[in-house]
Write a protein that holds these residues in place. Structure first.
Motif, PDB file in Angstrom:
ATOM      1  N   LEU A   1       0.826  -1.206   0.000  1.00 50.04           N
ATOM      2  CA  LEU A   1       0.000   0.000   0.000  1.00 50.04           C
ATOM      3  C   LEU A   1       0.863   1.261   0.000  1.00 50.04           C
ATOM      4  CD1 LEU A   1      -2.737  -1.092   2.577  1.00 50.04           C
ATOM      5  CD2 LEU A   1      -3.105  -0.675   0.142  1.00 50.04           C
ATOM      6  N   VAL A   2       1.929   1.235   0.798  1.00 52.90           N
ATOM      7  CA  VAL A   2       2.826   2.398   0.863  1.00 52.90           C
ATOM      8  C   VAL A   2       3.591   2.565  -0.447  1.00 52.90           C
ATOM      9  CG1 VAL A   2       4.883   3.334   2.004  1.00 52.90           C
ATOM     10  CG2 VAL A   2       3.030   2.358   3.378  1.00 52.90           C
ATOM     11  N   ASP A   3       4.157   1.481  -0.945  1.00 54.19           N
ATOM     12  CA  ASP A   3       4.973   1.559  -2.164  1.00 54.19           C
ATOM     13  C   ASP A   3       4.173   2.034  -3.364  1.00 54.19           C
ATOM     14  OD1 ASP A   3       7.101   0.648  -0.672  1.00 54.19           O
ATOM     15  OD2 ASP A   3       7.015  -1.411  -1.429  1.00 54.19           O
ATOM     16  N   SER A   4       2.908   1.658  -3.419  1.00 55.71           N
ATOM     17  CA  SER A   4       2.069   2.046  -4.554  1.00 55.71           C
ATOM     18  C   SER A   4       1.516   3.459  -4.417  1.00 55.71           C
ATOM     19  CB  SER A   4       0.903   1.063  -4.696  1.00 55.71           C
ATOM     20  OG  SER A   4       0.009   1.186  -3.596  1.00 55.71           O
ATOM     21  N   GLY A   5       1.708   4.069  -3.248  1.00 58.31           N
ATOM     22  CA  GLY A   5       1.142   5.388  -3.001  1.00 58.31           C
ATOM     23  C   GLY A   5      -0.321   5.353  -2.610  1.00 58.31           C
ATOM     24  N   ARG A   6      -0.852   4.141  -2.384  1.00 60.79           N
ATOM     25  CA  ARG A   6      -2.269   4.006  -2.031  1.00 60.79           C
ATOM     26  C   ARG A   6      -2.559   4.615  -0.669  1.00 60.79           C
ATOM     27  NH1 ARG A   6      -6.640   4.394  -0.847  1.00 60.79           N
ATOM     28  NH2 ARG A   6      -8.412   2.947  -0.992  1.00 60.79           N
ATOM     29  N   VAL A   7      -1.586   4.575   0.256  1.00 61.46           N
ATOM     30  CA  VAL A   7      -1.763   5.208   1.559  1.00 61.46           C
ATOM     31  C   VAL A   7      -0.609   6.159   1.822  1.00 61.46           C
ATOM     32  CG1 VAL A   7      -3.040   3.228   2.474  1.00 61.46           C
ATOM     33  CG2 VAL A   7      -0.576   3.381   2.861  1.00 61.46           C
ATOM     34  N   LYS A   8      -0.883   7.184   2.649  1.00 65.66           N
ATOM     35  CA  LYS A   8       0.098   8.221   2.937  1.00 65.66           C
ATOM     36  C   LYS A   8       0.548   8.213   4.395  1.00 65.66           C
ATOM     37  CE  LYS A   8      -0.329   9.731  -1.260  1.00 65.66           C
ATOM     38  NZ  LYS A   8       0.739   9.441  -2.259  1.00 65.66           N
ATOM     39  N   ALA A   9      -0.052   7.334   5.215  1.00 55.83           N
ATOM     40  CA  ALA A   9       0.317   7.211   6.622  1.00 55.83           C
ATOM     41  C   ALA A   9      -0.199   5.875   7.123  1.00 55.83           C
ATOM     42  CB  ALA A   9      -0.259   8.362   7.450  1.00 55.83           C
ATOM     43  N   VAL A  10       0.286   5.472   8.290  1.00 52.39           N
ATOM     44  CA  VAL A  10      -0.138   4.221   8.920  1.00 52.39           C
ATOM     45  C   VAL A  10      -0.523   4.521  10.361  1.00 52.39           C
ATOM     46  CG1 VAL A  10       0.556   1.875   9.575  1.00 52.39           C
ATOM     47  CG2 VAL A  10       1.432   2.884   7.454  1.00 52.39           C
ATOM     48  N   ALA A  11      -1.586   3.891  10.841  1.00 50.90           N
ATOM     49  CA  ALA A  11      -2.015   4.064  12.224  1.00 50.90           C
ATOM     50  C   ALA A  11      -2.749   2.810  12.670  1.00 50.90           C
ATOM     51  CB  ALA A  11      -2.923   5.294  12.361  1.00 50.90           C
ATOM     52  N   GLY A  12      -2.937   2.683  13.998  1.00 49.94           N
ATOM     53  CA  GLY A  12      -3.763   1.594  14.499  1.00 49.94           C
ATOM     54  C   GLY A  12      -3.177   0.888  15.700  1.00 49.94           C
ATOM     55  N   TRP A  13      -3.955  -0.081  16.206  1.00 52.80           N
ATOM     56  CA  TRP A  13      -3.556  -0.926  17.338  1.00 52.80           C
ATOM     57  C   TRP A  13      -3.250  -2.315  16.798  1.00 52.80           C
ATOM     58  CZ3 TRP A  13      -3.970  -5.468  19.691  1.00 52.80           C
ATOM     59  CH2 TRP A  13      -3.566  -5.584  21.027  1.00 52.80           C
ATOM     60  N   HIS A  14      -2.101  -2.862  17.184  1.00 51.63           N
ATOM     61  CA  HIS A  14      -1.712  -4.233  16.849  1.00 51.63           C
ATOM     62  C   HIS A  14      -0.535  -4.583  17.742  1.00 51.63           C
ATOM     63  CE1 HIS A  14      -0.530  -1.174  13.862  1.00 51.63           C
ATOM     64  NE2 HIS A  14       0.688  -1.622  14.045  1.00 51.63           N
ATOM     65  N   ILE A  15      -0.218  -5.848  17.854  1.00 49.37           N
ATOM     66  CA  ILE A  15       0.838  -6.248  18.781  1.00 49.37           C
ATOM     67  C   ILE A  15       2.205  -5.781  18.280  1.00 49.37           C
ATOM     68  CG2 ILE A  15      -0.502  -8.201  19.621  1.00 49.37           C
ATOM     69  CD1 ILE A  15       1.341 -10.052  18.003  1.00 49.37           C
ATOM     70  N   SER A  16       3.169  -5.736  19.190  1.00 51.17           N
ATOM     71  CA  SER A  16       4.494  -5.216  18.863  1.00 51.17           C
ATOM     72  C   SER A  16       5.204  -6.034  17.793  1.00 51.17           C
ATOM     73  CB  SER A  16       5.362  -5.166  20.123  1.00 51.17           C
ATOM     74  OG  SER A  16       4.886  -4.189  21.025  1.00 51.17           O
ATOM     75  N   ALA A  17       4.942  -7.330  17.737  1.00 55.28           N
ATOM     76  CA  ALA A  17       5.571  -8.148  16.694  1.00 55.28           C
ATOM     77  C   ALA A  17       5.134  -7.683  15.310  1.00 55.28           C
ATOM     78  CB  ALA A  17       5.217  -9.622  16.901  1.00 55.28           C
ATOM     79  N   VAL A  18       3.878  -7.282  15.183  1.00 54.49           N
ATOM     80  CA  VAL A  18       3.389  -6.738  13.917  1.00 54.49           C
ATOM     81  C   VAL A  18       4.029  -5.383  13.653  1.00 54.49           C
ATOM     82  CG1 VAL A  18       1.338  -5.894  12.707  1.00 54.49           C
ATOM     83  CG2 VAL A  18       1.228  -8.036  13.995  1.00 54.49           C
ATOM     84  N   ARG A  19       4.111  -4.548  14.688  1.00 61.94           N
ATOM     85  CA  ARG A  19       4.754  -3.237  14.516  1.00 61.94           C
ATOM     86  C   ARG A  19       6.190  -3.373  14.021  1.00 61.94           C
ATOM     87  NH1 ARG A  19       6.312  -1.801  19.430  1.00 61.94           N
ATOM     88  NH2 ARG A  19       8.518  -1.902  18.869  1.00 61.94           N
ATOM     89  N   GLN A  20       6.930  -4.282  14.615  1.00 59.45           N
ATOM     90  CA  GLN A  20       8.326  -4.450  14.213  1.00 59.45           C
ATOM     91  C   GLN A  20       8.434  -4.911  12.759  1.00 59.45           C
ATOM     92  OE1 GLN A  20      10.009  -7.044  17.230  1.00 59.45           O
ATOM     93  NE2 GLN A  20      10.752  -5.283  18.383  1.00 59.45           N
ATOM     94  N   ALA A  21       7.538  -5.801  12.345  1.00 61.95           N
ATOM     95  CA  ALA A  21       7.558  -6.255  10.952  1.00 61.95           C
ATOM     96  C   ALA A  21       7.216  -5.109  10.004  1.00 61.95           C
ATOM     97  CB  ALA A  21       6.587  -7.421  10.767  1.00 61.95           C
ATOM     98  N   ILE A  22       6.245  -4.286  10.394  1.00 62.13           N
ATOM     99  CA  ILE A  22       5.868  -3.149   9.552  1.00 62.13           C
ATOM    100  C   ILE A  22       7.011  -2.148   9.447  1.00 62.13           C
ATOM    101  CG2 ILE A  22       4.343  -1.139   9.380  1.00 62.13           C
ATOM    102  CD1 ILE A  22       2.105  -2.870  10.543  1.00 62.13           C
ATOM    103  N   THR A  23       7.657  -1.842  10.558  1.00 63.70           N
ATOM    104  CA  THR A  23       8.746  -0.860  10.504  1.00 63.70           C
ATOM    105  C   THR A  23       9.924  -1.374   9.684  1.00 63.70           C
ATOM    106  OG1 THR A  23       9.610  -1.628  12.641  1.00 63.70           O
ATOM    107  CG2 THR A  23       8.144   0.265  12.673  1.00 63.70           C
ATOM    108  N   ARG A  24      10.168  -2.684   9.734  1.00 66.53           N
ATOM    109  CA  ARG A  24      11.234  -3.232   8.883  1.00 66.53           C
ATOM    110  C   ARG A  24      10.897  -3.048   7.404  1.00 66.53           C
ATOM    111  NH1 ARG A  24      11.298  -7.492  12.801  1.00 66.53           N
ATOM    112  NH2 ARG A  24       9.924  -8.775  11.477  1.00 66.53           N
ATOM    113  N   ARG A  25       9.620  -3.116   7.093  1.00 65.36           N
ATOM    114  CA  ARG A  25       9.184  -3.048   5.694  1.00 65.36           C
ATOM    115  C   ARG A  25       9.042  -1.618   5.184  1.00 65.36           C
ATOM    116  NH1 ARG A  25       8.031  -2.417   1.290  1.00 65.36           N
ATOM    117  NH2 ARG A  25       6.814  -3.701  -0.171  1.00 65.36           N
ATOM    118  N   ILE A  26       8.507  -0.707   6.001  1.00 69.87           N
ATOM    119  CA  ILE A  26       8.198   0.636   5.489  1.00 69.87           C
ATOM    120  C   ILE A  26       8.829   1.749   6.315  1.00 69.87           C
ATOM    121  CG2 ILE A  26       6.049  -0.117   4.404  1.00 69.87           C
ATOM    122  CD1 ILE A  26       5.614   1.973   7.439  1.00 69.87           C
TER     123      ILE A  26
END
Length: 357
Positions: A67-92
């Motif tokens: 979603l980020v790479d395609s420009g479909r979204v301009k920000a990220v927000a929400g509640w999810h566990i830290s393992a998901v957060r770490q995976a997202i930060t590694r990616r984007i």
């Protein structure tokens, strides 16, 4: 408005933390509607692009990354566990602003990441001190899920309490999605019988906490061991049933029924929007509301949503929201935190245990 500002809204819709999903969606939707009724964010219409954060971390990160790479979204927000957060930060990480709503184990210095939730220093640790002073509970067994937040938080508690009157006696971590806690409860029974522990620090998420609380009560441990959790909220109480929560305490920056002007304003708007049978209004859902409004505040302060520009949101900035007055400390938030006791299916606030300073 000229166009839209799409935000990847990452919340759990399945798995053990899926119990929080309806509250997250309702609170996020309310925040977007309120912003869009005025001028959105940066004059743009807020659009929430829902991503199921209840799946495996790398699966969630791949979807957010696309979603980020395609420009479909301009920000990220929400509640999810830290393992998901770490995976997202590694990616984007560093590509877009990321407002992470959940309580967390500590700082993440990834550019553009803002950690908006409670953390051990202003949540679990002052709660443990209160329980020692008020209830005489100080010998703790930690029971948590086996991923980064529970393990780091458990280790933090062990180290922080080591030189004081309280102590962590044992730590047990089980896979996310555990439904049978018989072995854990047998060990707790033995420790209680031998007078080794008088409290349990619960670092279990969602449905795992529901199963644990039910089995804990059935084993007759409720009146002999206090429980303290930074993650138990109103959905967990509803799932567990009224008889599963004797001697259970929770620490959070928000509870439904919190008697402050700011929290009451959110509650009025929430129940006016969704009615009597709305999903539970709780710390998890409110944190999603907080995250969307934080993005709006960031845009208003900096005039941008670009990672390179958000440093203009200076550390030390105070603002208010449903949690009351909060202060930005680097990319973290200092906020008021409360300790509450479970009374059947609701919480009763006992004391404010931390303040935004």
């Amino acid at each position: 408005m000229s166009d839209s500002l799409p935000i990847a809204f990452v919340v759990p819709l399945q798995g053990p933390t899926g119990i929080y999903g309806p509250s997250c969606l309702a609170c996020g939707e309310l925040a977007a509607e309120q912003l869009n009724a005025v001028d959105g964010i940066l004059g743009k219409h807020v659009e929430l692009v829902v991503v199921d954060g209840g799946r495996e971390p790398e699966v969630v990160a791949a979807e957010v990354g696309a979603l980020v790479d395609s420009g479909r979204v301009k920000a990220v927000a929400g509640w999810h566990i830290s393992a998901v957060r770490q995976a997202i930060t590694r990616r984007i990480g560093g590509k877009v602003v990321y407002a992470y709503a959940a309580m967390h184990e500590g700082r993440d210095d990834t550019p553009g990441v803002f950690m908006l939730g409670e953390r051990p220093i202003n949540q679990l640790l002052p709660a443990a001190h209160w329980m020692r002073e008020q209830l005489g509970v100080g010998r703790w067994a930690v029971v948590g899920n086996d991923y980064v937040f529970p393990r780091v938080t458990g280790a933090t508690a062990r180290l922080a309490l080591a030189d004081g009157p309280s102590t962590v006696v044992s730590e047990t971590y089980v896979p996310l999605g555990t439904t049978n806690f018989s072995r854990v409860l047998t060990d707790l029974e033995l420790c209680r019988t031998s007078n080794e522990v008088d409290g349990v620090i619960m670092l279990l998420m969602g449905q795992d906490a529901v199963h644990f609380n039910r089995q804990f009560a059935r084993q007759g441990l409720s009146d002999r061991l206090a429980r303290l959790s930074p993650a138990v909220e109103e959905n967990t109480l509803l799932g567990g049933g009224a008889g599963a929560h004797e001697n259970l305490y929770a620490a959070a920056a928000y509870f439904d029924g919190l008697d402050t002007a700011e929290s009451s304003e959110l509650a009025r708007a929430y129940y006016a929007r969704y009615g009597r049978w709305a999903p539970a209004l709780n710390a998890v859902g409110e944190s999603c509301y907080e995250a969307i409004l934080f993005l709006a505040r960031l845009g208003k302060t900096t005039g941008s949503m670009a990672v390179a520009d958000v440093g203009a949101m200076a550390s030390g900035t105070f603002y208010d929201g449903p949690r009351g007055l909060v202060r930005l400390d680097g990319n973290l938030l200092d906020q008021d935190v409360y300790l509450a006791s479970a009374n059947g299916l609701a919480f009763e606030i006992q004391e404010q245990i931390a303040r935004a300073t």
